[in-house]
Design a protein around this motif. Structure first.
Motif: not given
Length: 347
Positions: A28, A1, A153
């Motif tokens: 994130d 990620m 991602e």
């Protein structure tokens, strides 16, 4: 990620700037909503993150990696489109496995991942069903499973609830928020519905005419809007035109003195308060108060909305808990009052 960083991105079509110098750092695992009216640049921004549209200027980064010129098929993003874009000739399971086959996953890994994703969105029992035989909410779950199957991602959602009815929209936004948190994936969600953005997002970026007007939590945007546009777009708001005459002091167009919290430069502006902060009283009260006439009463179940007009011609809205006897009626002449702490000023 990975987090996503947009640095001074711009997209022009001839002389038209669809997106104009937008910079956002998406953390994130965060879910960011891009909110605004049609044509404000939110979908173009999303498409630049995805790689469908190349920026005229600026950079797009996933983590520390510059992906500005990386083609969409190499960006490792998952996309849930407005109309879901499921393949009608493929079963639910085949839709989910499609992207994995394109990426060259082996058969055993694909089978395990499809089973895992259908279990995740609670669609195992419908694996062999055609998308045409699914409800809108079920199609949305399949679209989400397909977008997440290849372990992207970044997850991008382009107005995914627009085809659903109001009740199902509420249910599905709760489900998607829970699934996004479970996956811990950085997500960007585009919508024109402010209630939807406030309900689902960690932070909201409000866009207008290609520019980012304000970025913050739902509470920040509602309680501390930085512009007239944000104040009016995030929830309902009353605007009283006039001038700031000094620290915390405001004068209406017809010369009435009012007060507000916070800071604002001296000059023309609008004093604002939210409808739920107004109180209707039979008599004028000290502090922030205006004489008004009730023009319309709208019963909405737990609350009733009162459309008002002041002596200076300001149209105002007050919402209050619905009550029986003694509730204001159309034509009543009253005063509307609100506290200084609930009043703010915008240009």
């Amino acid at each position: 990620m990975a987090g996503v960083t947009l640095s001074n991105i711009r997209k022009t079509y001839g002389t038209l700037a669809a997106v104009d110098d937008v910079s956002i750092e998406i953390l994130d695992g965060e879910l960011l909503a891009l909110l605004g009216p049609s044509g404000c640049g939110k979908t173009t921004t999303l498409r630049m993150i995805a790689g469908f549209v190349a920026p005229t200027a600026g950079t797009v980064r996933f983590g520390g990696r510059d992906v500005t010129r990386v083609p969409v098929h190499k960006r490792n993003v998952g996309m849930v489109f407005q109309g879901y874009a499921l393949f009608p000739h493929l079963t639910v399971a085949k839709n989910v496995e499609f992207g994995l086959k394109v990426r060259g996953w082996d058969k055993a890994k694909i089978a395990a991942r499809v089973t895992e994703m259908l279990h995740w969105v609670q669609m195992e029992a419908l694996a062999e069903r055609s998308p045409r035989a699914l409800s809108g909410g079920q199609q949305q779950r399949v679209a989400l499973a397909r977008a997440m199957a290849h372990e992207p991602e970044v997850l991008l959602l382009d107005e995914p609830f627009s085809a659903l009815d109001a009740k199902l929209r509420g249910q599905m936004r709760t489900e998607i928020r829970e699934l996004q948190r479970q996956a811990g994936i950085t997500s960007v969600f585009v919508t024109h519905d402010q209630e939807e953005a406030m309900a689902i997002a960690d932070r909201i970026g409000v866009m207008n005419h290609g520019r980012l007007e304000q970025l913050g939590s739902a509470e920040d945007l509602y309680k501390r809007p930085v512009s007239r546009f944000v104040a009016g777009f995030i929830g309902k708001c009353n605007f009283i035109e006039g001038h700031v005459t000094g620290p915390g002091r405001f004068e209406t167009a017809n010369g009435q003195a009012l007060q507000f919290s916070g800071e604002h430069s001296i000059g023309p502006a609008a004093l604002c308060f939210r409808p739920e902060h107004g109180v209707l009283t039979p008599l004028a009260t000290p502090g922030n108060s205006l004489p008004v006439t009730v023009k319309a009463v709208t019963y909405l179940g737990p609350v009733t909305e009162y459309d008002l007009v002041s002596e200076a011609g300001n149209r105002l809205l007050v919402s209050a808990s619905s009550s029986g006897e003694g509730a204001p009626k159309e034509g009543d002449k009253l005063s509307v009052a609100w506290s200084i702490g609930d009043a703010f000023v915008v240009d």
